[in-house]
Design an enzyme around this catalytic site. Structure first.
Site, mmCIF file in Angstrom:
data_model
loop_
_atom_site.group_PDB
_atom_site.id
_atom_site.type_symbol
_atom_site.label_atom_id
_atom_site.label_comp_id
_atom_site.label_asym_id
_atom_site.label_seq_id
_atom_site.Cartn_x
_atom_site.Cartn_y
_atom_site.Cartn_z
ATOM 1 N N ASN A 86 -7.747 -9.325 -15.617
ATOM 2 C CA ASN A 86 -8.413 -10.622 -15.799
ATOM 3 C C ASN A 86 -9.838 -10.639 -15.247
ATOM 4 O O ASN A 86 -10.697 -11.329 -15.790
ATOM 5 C CB ASN A 86 -7.558 -11.742 -15.219
ATOM 6 C CG ASN A 86 -6.441 -12.075 -16.180
ATOM 7 O OD1 ASN A 86 -6.696 -12.339 -17.341
ATOM 8 N ND2 ASN A 86 -5.206 -12.007 -15.716
ATOM 9 N N GLY A 106 -6.942 -20.128 -18.292
ATOM 10 C CA GLY A 106 -6.158 -18.885 -18.257
ATOM 11 C C GLY A 106 -5.855 -18.463 -16.829
ATOM 12 O O GLY A 106 -6.737 -18.496 -15.969
ATOM 13 N N ASP A 134 -0.954 -29.958 -13.009
ATOM 14 C CA ASP A 134 -0.108 -30.164 -11.823
ATOM 15 C C ASP A 134 -0.217 -31.613 -11.337
ATOM 16 O O ASP A 134 0.771 -32.223 -10.927
ATOM 17 C CB ASP A 134 -0.556 -29.210 -10.710
ATOM 18 C CG ASP A 134 -0.747 -27.794 -11.231
ATOM 19 O OD1 ASP A 134 0.252 -27.185 -11.625
ATOM 20 O OD2 ASP A 134 -1.902 -27.328 -11.278
ATOM 21 N N ARG A 147 1.831 -33.667 -13.554
ATOM 22 C CA ARG A 147 3.253 -33.424 -13.259
ATOM 23 C C ARG A 147 3.680 -34.204 -12.019
ATOM 24 O O ARG A 147 4.762 -34.797 -11.979
ATOM 25 C CB ARG A 147 3.477 -31.917 -13.030
ATOM 26 C CG ARG A 147 3.439 -31.101 -14.306
ATOM 27 C CD ARG A 147 3.380 -29.607 -14.033
ATOM 28 N NE ARG A 147 3.548 -28.850 -15.263
ATOM 29 C CZ ARG A 147 3.161 -27.583 -15.433
ATOM 30 N NH1 ARG A 147 2.617 -26.923 -14.433
ATOM 31 N NH2 ARG A 147 3.360 -26.978 -16.587
ATOM 32 N N HIS A 179 -3.621 -23.046 -8.492
ATOM 33 C CA HIS A 179 -2.691 -23.375 -9.582
ATOM 34 C C HIS A 179 -1.640 -22.266 -9.624
ATOM 35 O O HIS A 179 -1.632 -21.393 -10.486
ATOM 36 C CB HIS A 179 -3.431 -23.479 -10.924
ATOM 37 C CG HIS A 179 -2.493 -23.656 -12.084
ATOM 38 N ND1 HIS A 179 -1.712 -24.777 -12.258
ATOM 39 C CD2 HIS A 179 -2.189 -22.854 -13.122
ATOM 40 C CE1 HIS A 179 -0.977 -24.641 -13.352
ATOM 41 N NE2 HIS A 179 -1.243 -23.485 -13.886
HETATM 42 C C1 LMR Z 1 1.716 -23.906 -16.312
HETATM 43 O O1 LMR Z 1 1.470 -24.375 -15.204
HETATM 44 O O2 LMR Z 1 2.471 -24.462 -17.119
HETATM 45 C C2 LMR Z 1 1.122 -22.586 -16.702
HETATM 46 O O3 LMR Z 1 -0.082 -22.378 -16.023
HETATM 47 C C3 LMR Z 1 2.088 -21.497 -16.413
HETATM 48 C C4 LMR Z 1 1.610 -20.128 -16.840
HETATM 49 O O4 LMR Z 1 1.681 -19.203 -16.010
HETATM 50 O O5 LMR Z 1 1.167 -19.958 -17.978
#
Ligand code: LMR
Length: 282
Positions: A54, A79, A108, A111, A136
């Site tokens: 990455n 990403g 997040d 969520r 994250h």
């Molecule tokens: C997510 O939080 O749903 C994604 O970032 C998870 C991922 O690793 O693709």
């Protein structure tokens, strides 16, 4: 398929779709860049291998931004590992202000909002000012110590509205931390709709600002913050946005419980950064 899906959204701002694999075309004069592509972790792959792949991708994209995009471009990295990818992209584009780079923790944040709302039995827009601190990743810290809930017409703290401290300090946190992994486990693919919605929320707030008295969470460049977060990381903070400029919400009280979790996720980011930087010059 992707082109036709975009056309089928009848988006009023969509003028043209230009499919290309050339950076000089894709990054030319950009006002906004949403970097969604990264190498996902495969079975048997070490975290280090993932970072190495990455770093190469986000170094290339950072250099392309540096060369072709407007200096005012707003860059959102999605990403994974999003925070460290974002740091690498920004370091590879030194003439673009670091403040123009952010990574997605709005997923997040959403969520966390939704988990609290479901628990209290109110719509999610009745929950505001949750915070996602840090990475994250599963070390992120979803913090509701400053969150406000409109509980059927009465404003109160999330702790009072939920009335279950052990859930808020236990399963709530792990549910949000593990949600990405749970989605991948269930559908063998990353979250799609919720991620797309979070990207739209994030970009809309950069352009149009956050509502008065409300903050959102964004991974941003840490430099001289009042929360003791080490400098030179892309760390998720609560921010308020006006005139396309974010400002970290300062002065929130941090208790020992929060301190430990904020430091834990910072330590992971320091480690990721240091590993990534060893690959940057390679
Ligand atoms: C997510 O939080 O749903 C994604 O970032 C998870 C991922 O690793 O693709």
């Amino acid at each position: 398929m992707f082109v036709s899906s975009l056309q089928d959204c009848a988006l009023p701002l969509l003028r043209e779709v230009i499919p290309t694999d050339k950076v000089e075309v894709g990054f030319k004069d950009l006002d906004a860049a949403i970097l969604v592509g990264s190498m996902p972790r495969k079975e048997g792959m070490e975290r280090k291998d993932l970072l190495k792949a990455n770093v190469a991708i986000f170094k290339t994209q950072g250099e392309a931004l540096e060369k072709y995009a407007k200096k005012t471009v707003k860059v959102l990295v999605v990403g994974n590992p999003a925070n460290t990818n974002c740091l690498i992209a920004s370091k590879s584009a030194p003439s673009i202000p670091k403040e123009n780079f952010s990574c997605l923790t709005r997923l997040d944040h959403n969520r966390a909002r939704s988990q609290v709302a479901m628990r209290v039995g109110v719509p999610s827009d009745c929950v505001k000012n949750v915070i996602i601190w840090g990475n994250h990743s599963s070390t992120q810290y979803p913090d509701v110590h400053h969150a406000i809930v409109n509980n059927h017409g009465k404003e109160m703290s999330a702790f009072d509205a939920v009335n279950d401290e052990s859930w808020l300090k236990g399963d709530f946190i792990t549910t949000v931390q593990q949600r990405g992994a749970a989605v991948i486990k269930a559908r063998k693919l990353s979250s799609a709709m919720s991620a797309a919605k979070a990207i739209c929320d994030h970009m809309r707030d950069i352009w149009f600002g956050t509502p008065d008295g409300e903050w959102v969470s964004m991974g941003i460049y840490s430099t001289g913050n009042s929360y003791g977060v080490p400098n030179d990381l892309m760390y998720s903070f609560p921010v308020m946005i006006k005139n396309k400029t974010w400002k970290v919400v300062d002065g929130l009280a941090i208790n020992d419980f929060s301190r430990g979790k904020m430091d834990g996720t910072a330590a992971e980011l320091v480690d990721e950064r240091d590993t990534a930087l060893t690959f940057l010059g390679a």
